[in-house]
Structures are given as structure tokens and as C-alpha cells.
Design a protein around this motif. Structure first.
Motif, short mmCIF file in Angstrom:
data_model
loop_
_atom_site.label_atom_id
_atom_site.label_comp_id
_atom_site.label_asym_id
_atom_site.label_seq_id
_atom_site.Cartn_x
_atom_site.Cartn_y
_atom_site.Cartn_z
N GLU A 7 43.72 50.46 45.11
CA GLU A 7 44.77 51.46 45.33
C GLU A 7 46.14 50.78 45.37
N GLN A 8 46.21 49.62 45.98
CA GLN A 8 47.47 48.88 46.02
C GLN A 8 47.90 48.47 44.61
N VAL A 9 46.93 48.12 43.77
CA VAL A 9 47.23 47.75 42.38
C VAL A 9 47.81 48.96 41.66
N SER A 10 47.23 50.11 41.87
CA SER A 10 47.75 51.33 41.26
C SER A 10 49.17 51.63 41.73
N LEU A 11 49.41 51.47 43.01
CA LEU A 11 50.76 51.69 43.55
C LEU A 11 51.76 50.69 42.98
N LEU A 12 51.32 49.46 42.79
CA LEU A 12 52.17 48.43 42.18
C LEU A 12 52.59 48.87 40.77
N ILE A 13 51.62 49.29 39.99
CA ILE A 13 51.89 49.71 38.61
C ILE A 13 52.85 50.90 38.58
N ASP A 14 52.71 51.79 39.54
CA ASP A 14 53.57 52.98 39.59
C ASP A 14 54.92 52.70 40.22
N GLY A 15 55.16 51.46 40.69
CA GLY A 15 56.44 51.13 41.29
C GLY A 15 56.63 51.74 42.66
N GLU A 16 55.54 51.97 43.39
CA GLU A 16 55.62 52.66 44.67
C GLU A 16 55.44 51.75 45.89
N LEU A 17 55.53 50.45 45.69
CA LEU A 17 55.39 49.52 46.81
C LEU A 17 56.73 48.93 47.21
N VAL A 30 46.50 37.35 41.07
CA VAL A 30 46.24 36.03 40.49
C VAL A 30 44.87 35.52 40.94
N GLU A 31 44.49 35.85 42.16
CA GLU A 31 43.26 35.32 42.75
C GLU A 31 42.04 36.21 42.55
N CYS A 32 42.22 37.51 42.37
CA CYS A 32 41.11 38.46 42.38
C CYS A 32 40.82 38.99 40.97
N ALA A 33 39.69 38.59 40.42
CA ALA A 33 39.32 39.03 39.07
C ALA A 33 39.09 40.53 39.01
N ASP A 34 38.51 41.11 40.08
CA ASP A 34 38.27 42.56 40.10
C ASP A 34 39.57 43.34 40.02
N CYS A 35 40.54 42.94 40.81
CA CYS A 35 41.82 43.66 40.81
C CYS A 35 42.58 43.43 39.51
N HIS A 36 42.46 42.23 38.96
CA HIS A 36 43.12 41.96 37.69
C HIS A 36 42.52 42.86 36.60
N ALA A 37 41.19 43.02 36.61
CA ALA A 37 40.54 43.91 35.65
C ALA A 37 40.97 45.36 35.88
N ALA A 38 41.08 45.75 37.14
CA ALA A 38 41.53 47.11 37.46
C ALA A 38 42.95 47.33 36.94
N GLN A 39 43.80 46.34 37.12
CA GLN A 39 45.18 46.45 36.63
C GLN A 39 45.18 46.66 35.12
N GLU A 40 44.38 45.87 34.41
CA GLU A 40 44.31 46.01 32.95
C GLU A 40 43.81 47.40 32.57
N SER A 41 42.82 47.90 33.30
CA SER A 41 42.30 49.24 33.02
C SER A 41 43.35 50.32 33.28
N PHE A 42 44.06 50.20 34.40
CA PHE A 42 45.12 51.17 34.71
C PHE A 42 46.20 51.16 33.63
#
Length: 83
Positions: A7-17, A30-42
Motif C-alpha cells: 500500500e505504501q508503494v502504491s501511495l508512493l507512485i501516486d505521490g501521496e506520501l 531497493v531491499e525488498c524484491a516483493d515490493c519492487h515487483a509490486a511497483q513494476e506491476s502498479f
């Protein structure tokens, strides 16, 4: 996915943090492969939505609506509201 930061990754992408949180999430990416993959998917999903061009057949839509909506007399006076 094992991380709970998506959810934080999504908020980052939307400029809401706020700036401090934005920095923390970027460091986490940089450290979390799962979140990096989620970012790419978003980001991919956003690009798909932005590039979508719908082809609406207006006459077909009007014909379908005419079949299900009651016919109105275009010359009839509008009904006054009771407010």
C-alpha cells in the motif's frame, strides 16, 4: 507476496506520501524484491490504463438503450420538482 508495504508503494507512485515517508519507501524498494515487483506491476497497470483507447459504437449503444429505456415524448413539458 510476503511484505505488507505494498500500500505504501502504491501511495508512493501516486505521490501521496510526505517526503520522509517517501524516502523510507524508496529505500525499502531497493531491499525488498516483493515490493519492487509490486511497483513494476502498479506502473505497468497505470501505463495500460493511460494508453487505453476505447472504441465505443455510439449508434449501437443508443439502440441498446432505446430497447430498455421507456420512450419519452421529446416535446412534453418537464415535470416540475416538488421541493
Amino acid at each position: 507476496m510476503n511484505c505488507n508495504q505494498t500500500e505504501q508503494v502504491s501511495l508512493l507512485i501516486d505521490g501521496e506520501l510526505p517526503p520522509l515517508e517517501r524516502t523510507r519507501v524508496k529505500e525499502h524498494l531497493v531491499e525488498c524484491a516483493d515490493c519492487h515487483a509490486a511497483q513494476e506491476s502498479f506502473l505497468f497497470l497505470r501505463s495500460q490504463i493511460n494508453n487505453y483507447t476505447g472504441n465505443v459504437d455510439a449508434p449501437a449503444v443508443a439502440a441498446a438503450l432505446a430497447k430498455i429505456l421507456p420512450q419519452r415524448d421529446v416535446y412534453a413539458a418537464p415535470v416540475a420538482s416538488r421541493n
